[in-house]
Design a protein around this motif. Structure first.
Motif, PDB file in Angstrom:
ATOM      1  N   PRO A 144     -20.038 -42.349  12.915  1.00 28.55           N
ATOM      2  CA  PRO A 144     -20.586 -41.384  11.889  1.00 28.55           C
ATOM      3  C   PRO A 144     -22.171 -41.533  11.857  1.00 28.55           C
ATOM      4  O   PRO A 144     -22.893 -40.501  11.455  1.00 28.55           O
ATOM      5  CB  PRO A 144     -20.151 -41.828  10.499  1.00 28.55           C
ATOM      6  N   ASP A 145     -22.585 -42.756  12.565  1.00 27.36           N
ATOM      7  CA  ASP A 145     -24.276 -42.905  12.561  1.00 27.36           C
ATOM      8  C   ASP A 145     -24.482 -42.378  14.077  1.00 27.36           C
ATOM      9  O   ASP A 145     -23.765 -42.382  14.991  1.00 27.36           O
ATOM     10  CB  ASP A 145     -24.736 -44.385  12.316  1.00 27.36           C
ATOM     11  N   ALA A 146     -25.692 -42.481  14.266  1.00 26.90           N
ATOM     12  CA  ALA A 146     -26.339 -41.941  15.472  1.00 26.90           C
ATOM     13  C   ALA A 146     -26.258 -43.332  16.461  1.00 26.90           C
ATOM     14  O   ALA A 146     -26.756 -44.324  15.989  1.00 26.90           O
ATOM     15  CB  ALA A 146     -27.817 -41.528  15.312  1.00 26.90           C
ATOM     16  N   VAL A 147     -25.512 -43.066  17.641  1.00 26.58           N
ATOM     17  CA  VAL A 147     -25.538 -44.194  18.622  1.00 26.58           C
ATOM     18  C   VAL A 147     -25.965 -43.930  19.788  1.00 26.58           C
ATOM     19  O   VAL A 147     -25.776 -42.833  20.237  1.00 26.58           O
ATOM     20  CB  VAL A 147     -24.047 -44.427  18.758  1.00 26.58           C
ATOM     21  N   PHE A 148     -26.876 -44.613  20.627  1.00 23.66           N
ATOM     22  CA  PHE A 148     -27.596 -44.125  21.769  1.00 23.66           C
ATOM     23  C   PHE A 148     -27.674 -45.504  22.363  1.00 23.66           C
ATOM     24  O   PHE A 148     -27.656 -46.763  22.005  1.00 23.66           O
ATOM     25  CB  PHE A 148     -28.669 -43.606  21.737  1.00 23.66           C
ATOM     26  N   GLU A 149     -27.774 -45.503  24.048  1.00 23.44           N
ATOM     27  CA  GLU A 149     -28.216 -46.370  24.893  1.00 23.44           C
ATOM     28  C   GLU A 149     -29.145 -46.350  25.706  1.00 23.44           C
ATOM     29  O   GLU A 149     -29.602 -45.241  26.032  1.00 23.44           O
ATOM     30  CB  GLU A 149     -26.790 -46.541  25.929  1.00 23.44           C
ATOM     31  N   LEU A 150     -29.864 -47.410  25.797  1.00 21.56           N
ATOM     32  CA  LEU A 150     -31.200 -47.409  26.646  1.00 21.56           C
ATOM     33  C   LEU A 150     -31.084 -48.157  27.949  1.00 21.56           C
ATOM     34  O   LEU A 150     -30.399 -49.163  27.762  1.00 21.56           O
ATOM     35  CB  LEU A 150     -32.356 -47.715  25.765  1.00 21.56           C
ATOM     36  N   ASP A 151     -31.624 -47.706  29.048  1.00 28.06           N
ATOM     37  CA  ASP A 151     -31.765 -48.569  30.172  1.00 28.06           C
ATOM     38  C   ASP A 151     -32.664 -49.674  29.736  1.00 28.06           C
ATOM     39  O   ASP A 151     -33.369 -49.765  28.701  1.00 28.06           O
ATOM     40  CB  ASP A 151     -31.896 -47.542  31.530  1.00 28.06           C
ATOM     41  N   ARG A 152     -33.009 -50.391  31.021  1.00 30.32           N
ATOM     42  CA  ARG A 152     -34.089 -51.453  30.746  1.00 30.32           C
ATOM     43  C   ARG A 152     -35.537 -51.083  30.691  1.00 30.32           C
ATOM     44  O   ARG A 152     -36.286 -51.713  30.388  1.00 30.32           O
ATOM     45  CB  ARG A 152     -33.706 -52.434  31.847  1.00 30.32           C
ATOM     46  N   GLU A 153     -35.486 -49.853  31.164  1.00 30.11           N
ATOM     47  CA  GLU A 153     -37.136 -49.165  31.031  1.00 30.11           C
ATOM     48  C   GLU A 153     -37.312 -48.520  29.578  1.00 30.11           C
ATOM     49  O   GLU A 153     -38.373 -48.056  29.263  1.00 30.11           O
ATOM     50  CB  GLU A 153     -37.370 -48.327  32.136  1.00 30.11           C
ATOM     51  N   GLY A 154     -36.250 -48.295  28.825  1.00 30.84           N
ATOM     52  CA  GLY A 154     -36.279 -47.642  27.589  1.00 30.84           C
ATOM     53  C   GLY A 154     -35.978 -46.148  27.405  1.00 30.84           C
ATOM     54  O   GLY A 154     -36.416 -45.599  26.575  1.00 30.84           O
ATOM     55  N   PHE A 155     -35.306 -45.561  28.750  1.00 28.01           N
ATOM     56  CA  PHE A 155     -34.902 -44.193  28.508  1.00 28.01           C
ATOM     57  C   PHE A 155     -33.654 -44.041  28.076  1.00 28.01           C
ATOM     58  O   PHE A 155     -32.642 -45.116  28.175  1.00 28.01           O
ATOM     59  CB  PHE A 155     -35.027 -43.841  30.111  1.00 28.01           C
ATOM     60  N   MET A 156     -33.321 -42.948  27.244  1.00 32.51           N
ATOM     61  CA  MET A 156     -32.158 -42.836  27.063  1.00 32.51           C
ATOM     62  C   MET A 156     -31.020 -42.420  28.124  1.00 32.51           C
ATOM     63  O   MET A 156     -31.260 -41.562  28.831  1.00 32.51           O
ATOM     64  CB  MET A 156     -32.282 -41.499  25.913  1.00 32.51           C
ATOM     65  N   ARG A 157     -30.132 -43.361  27.900  1.00 32.36           N
ATOM     66  CA  ARG A 157     -28.933 -42.960  28.863  1.00 32.36           C
ATOM     67  C   ARG A 157     -27.886 -42.610  28.347  1.00 32.36           C
ATOM     68  O   ARG A 157     -27.287 -41.592  29.028  1.00 32.36           O
ATOM     69  CB  ARG A 157     -28.526 -44.485  29.394  1.00 32.36           C
ATOM     70  N   LYS A 158     -27.454 -42.509  27.104  1.00 31.42           N
ATOM     71  CA  LYS A 158     -26.316 -42.101  26.596  1.00 31.42           C
ATOM     72  C   LYS A 158     -26.236 -41.788  25.121  1.00 31.42           C
ATOM     73  O   LYS A 158     -27.296 -42.763  24.494  1.00 31.42           O
ATOM     74  CB  LYS A 158     -24.957 -42.894  26.743  1.00 31.42           C
ATOM     75  N   ILE A 159     -25.949 -40.796  24.441  1.00 35.34           N
ATOM     76  CA  ILE A 159     -26.043 -40.624  23.101  1.00 35.34           C
ATOM     77  C   ILE A 159     -24.800 -39.859  22.520  1.00 35.34           C
ATOM     78  O   ILE A 159     -24.028 -39.428  23.332  1.00 35.34           O
ATOM     79  CB  ILE A 159     -27.391 -39.510  22.724  1.00 35.34           C
ATOM     80  N   ASN A 160     -24.534 -40.101  21.277  1.00 34.75           N
ATOM     81  CA  ASN A 160     -23.382 -39.463  20.567  1.00 34.75           C
ATOM     82  C   ASN A 160     -23.793 -38.312  19.846  1.00 34.75           C
ATOM     83  O   ASN A 160     -25.053 -37.761  19.916  1.00 34.75           O
ATOM     84  CB  ASN A 160     -22.733 -40.418  19.762  1.00 34.75           C
ATOM     85  N   LYS A 161     -22.781 -37.330  19.243  1.00 36.47           N
ATOM     86  CA  LYS A 161     -23.016 -36.241  18.827  1.00 36.47           C
ATOM     87  C   LYS A 161     -23.837 -36.131  17.594  1.00 36.47           C
ATOM     88  O   LYS A 161     -24.391 -35.018  17.033  1.00 36.47           O
ATOM     89  CB  LYS A 161     -21.703 -35.518  18.778  1.00 36.47           C
ATOM     90  N   ARG A 162     -23.827 -37.417  17.004  1.00 37.67           N
ATOM     91  CA  ARG A 162     -24.710 -37.427  15.633  1.00 37.67           C
ATOM     92  C   ARG A 162     -26.268 -37.607  15.849  1.00 37.67           C
ATOM     93  O   ARG A 162     -27.197 -37.272  15.284  1.00 37.67           O
ATOM     94  CB  ARG A 162     -24.147 -38.603  14.940  1.00 37.67           C
TER      95      ARG A 162
END
Length: 730
Positions: A144-162
């Motif tokens: 239900p919250d916003a979930v995201f994954e960063l690579d080692r450089e700080g770029f957005m790799r994955k995000i959820n629908k929130r």
């Protein structure tokens, strides 16, 4: 042992100790040979399988697929069958992987060589990994919250629908972007420190604000967790919770707390709070001035140590009681040092102790003592007496007021008179005049409609006199009320009787005019024809015709006289009707039944929306005549060559019922005849027979019942009559 025997034993040993099961099956899947390794792989001996079909040991759901591959093996040298389930001797299903080699044409084999390996552990491990991956993806993408994954450089790799809904950016705009794009400049240092800490393997929580494309700020609480893979930081996962509303609420609470503190400081009365150990946690400035102690001397110190004289007092006992019961306490207590001084306390639980509010009411108590003495005098009078303070709040009322209005002294104390005594029909103009006079310090005298506690109306002659102190300041108001209800009732009755007499006189004039007009013509005809007959030869040809016209004129004169008698009877009985609860539905049905002979040859439809349970306090005969006249008119004034449509509806109202009678007849121009519709002997359709008395009678009946009637009509469209009958309906 010869070399051939050694070679045979060597291969048998290999077959028995191999991790794979080697077997030979024919084209139908029957075992021709089974290697010895079957014992430690599946628990069977070779003899238990030889001659049996391999399909007997394959899981029902996998059999069809296995047969298909066996058929394909006939045209292929080597074929790998996808994993399937095979039962072991203990009855457990094992996942196996099998390779088929076509050696049917080999004279020594003449079948299919199968190389089978138990891969159950590998399959179950893969299933566990898939399940774990599914759980992870479900938690990631459906959180239900916003979930995201960063690579080692700080770029957005994955995000959820929130994530898009919180940031305001689309998924395409977010993926591949650096997290700094979304963080407000004021929070970039915090975000960068947290990112670097995560690269160092440190998980933490931070609170930052992100900036939406619209410029809106969103406050987030972010949990940052480094993802380790084989001892190295592979990526960084974050869970962001929108705390914008929470921050606004915290700000709101802080502002309200400051406002409350400001209010408490401005209240010219003492207030303080104590914790469960009876230590001061809050004191307002008025209390510090009252005790002549500073905040530092009070806060954190026990009230019983600072004021030991209160131990054992009424105040002390009530404090203990409030803590024990959780219920507030209100009481008055005299100072122990000064018996003439009195304090009014209000003690209430706060959850973390008690709050105390007190007021010195010494002067007020002295004034009440005086009032009690004055009340001995005022209580003996039959006139209602009320005493109010300078703010017009009631301080005292006498017994006559309590008895007449049904409001006790306890009901009245500290209330405003208009909150207790005014009602829907109390004139706002009178109240405004009272307040205007009082605000100028002037007395008021006049009549006012008030209400008892039961809701009953009572008229008073009201006199309000301001009382000034020695400095000329208004300190009290004395209100004296004299009951004039009976007088006002008689006045209202007189006005009503006068209005009735005026209306009856007006109606009588109209009636006299109409009757004299309709009597004059037939009477003149009778006189004229009589004179002609006196001089006419009885044997003349015109004698019989003249005699017939004389008879017709006399009949017309008789009809007018009977109409007069019928109308006067209704009016004479309007105040002495035989009333009872009348079922409107039954009356309507009786009228319709009586009109069946007229309706039989007429194409028609009747739509009736009537509640059989509704009964109205009315006159049954009058209701019958109302329905009979309206429905007869609808039948008479219908449109030729068209189906007559009648609608009859009834609806319960607050003070009676409303009845609608609607037709689709020839109608009339209401605007042209609206002043004559209900007049006697008025006809609006000359081509139709009638005397023009029906609607007059309907109006007369309705008026006699205390109701009203309205009509809407359009030529060629139809007519609708709306009758409102007042009275109790059940």
């Amino acid at each position: 042992m010869d070399s051939s025997e050694q070679t045979r034993n060597f291969f048998l040993a290999l077959l028995e100790n191999s991790t794979d099961l080697l077997s030979i099956i024919d084209a139908q899947g029957n075992y021709q040979f089974v290697g010895g390794s079957v014992k430690h792989i599946l628990g069977f001996t070779p003899d238990e399988l030889v001659g049996k079909s391999a399909f007997d040991f394959i899981h029902p759901e996998d059999k069809e697929n296995a047969r298909t591959f066996l058929q394909k093996a006939a045209s292929t040298k080597v074929l790998v069958i996808p994993i399937f389930r095979f039962t072991n001797k203990q009855g457990n299903w094992r996942w196996v992987e099998t390779t088929l080699t076509n050696m049917v044409k080999d004279a020594a084999i003449q079948g299919y060589v199968t190389n089978t390996r138990d891969v159950t552990e590998r399959v179950e491990e893969e299933q566990r990994k898939k399940k774990s991956q599914a759980h992870y993806e479900s938690l990631f993408y459906n959180h239900p919250d916003a979930v995201f994954e960063l690579d080692r450089e700080g770029f957005m790799r994955k995000i959820n629908k929130r994530m898009p809904s919180i940031t305001g950016y689309t998924e395409e705009e977010i993926l591949g972007s650096h997290f700094r794009k979304f963080v407000h400049n004021d929070y970039l240092p915090v975000a960068m420190d947290a990112f670097l800490n995560a690269l160092g393997g440190i998980a933490q929580h931070i609170e930052i604000a992100v900036l939406k494309p619209t410029g809106e700020l969103v406050d987030l609480n972010i949990a940052i967790v480094p993802v380790l893979l084989e001892g190295h930081i592979e990526s960084i996962q974050c869970i962001a919770n929108d705390i914008t509303l929470l921050r606004k609420y915290d700000t709101f609470l802080k502002e309200r707390s400051e406002q409350l503190n400001s209010i408490m400081e401005r209240i010219p009365e003492s207030f303080y709070a104590l914790d469960t150990n009876w230590r001061f946690t809050y004191v307002n400035s008025f209390f510090t001035a009252y005790t002549k102690l500073t905040r530092e001397e009070l806060l954190g110190h026990s009230i019983w140590e600072l004021f030991p004289n209160t131990l054992g007092s009424k105040f002390h006992h009530n404090c203990l009681k409030v803590i024990k019961t959780g219920l507030p306490a209100n009481f008055d207590e005299q100072y122990s040092e000064d018996k003439d001084a009195t304090i009014s306390y209000h003690i209430f639980p706060t959850g973390k102790g008690v709050g105390v509010h007190f007021v010195d009411i010494t002067e007020k108590k002295r004034e009440l003592d005086k009032l009690e003495k004055l009340s001995l005098v005022a209580s003996k009078t039959t006139t209602c007496v009320m005493l109010m303070n300078s703010e017009l709040q009631i301080e005292w009322v006498n017994e006559a007021f309590e008895k007449l209005t049904q409001f006790s002294l306890e009901d009245c104390l500290h209330k405003y008179p208009w909150d207790l005594l005014t009602g829907p029909e109390t004139q706002a103009r009178t109240l405004t005049k009272i307040q205007k006079q009082i605000s100028r310090g002037k007395p008021f005298r006049g009549e006012i409609l008030n209400y008892k506690k039961s809701g009953e109306k009572v008229w008073f002659n009201l006199e309000i006199t301001p009382v000034h102190n020695n400095l000329g300041r208004m300190v009290k108001f004395i209100a004296i009320r004299t009951d004039i209800t009976e007088k006002k009732i008689k006045e209202a009755e007189l006005v009503h009787v006068t209005q009735d007499l005026f209306q009856q006189n007006h109606d009588l004039q109209q009636f006299s005019y109409m009757v004299s007009h309709n009597l004059r013509a037939p009477a003149a005809n009778v006189l004229g024809l009589t004179e002609i007959l006196l001089v006419m030869d009885k044997h003349a040809r015109m004698f019989d015709e003249t005699l017939r016209k004389l008879n017709q004129s006399v009949a017309t004169l008789d009809q007018v006289i009977r109409d007069m008698n019928h109308i006067l009877t209704i009016r004479d009985n309007s105040y002495a009707q035989n009333r009872d609860y009348v079922n409107i539905t039954q009356v309507c049905e009786e009228v319709l039944e009586s009109l069946q002979e007229k309706l039989y040859y007429i194409p028609h439809t009747i739509s009736a929306d009537l509640d059989e349970k509704i009964e109205v306090w009315s006159n049954r005969a009058y209701m019958y005549e109302i329905f009979r006249n309206l429905l007869s008119n609808a039948i008479k004034f219908r449109k030729p060559n068209e189906v007559l449509k009648l609608e009859i509806r009834m609806k319960r109202q607050k003070n009676g019922v409303t009845i609608l009678v609607k037709d689709n007849g020839i109608g009339m121009d209401v605007h042209a005849v609206e002043n004559d519709i209900f007049k006697l002997y008025m006809k609006f359709h000359k081509a139709y027979e009638g005397r023009g008395i029906g609607l007059f009678l309907v109006k007369t009946y309705v008026n006699a019942l205390g109701g009203s009637i309205k009509v809407k009509s359009e030529p060629a469209i139809g007519t609708t009559f709306k009758i409102k009958l007042k009275g109790n309906a059940k």
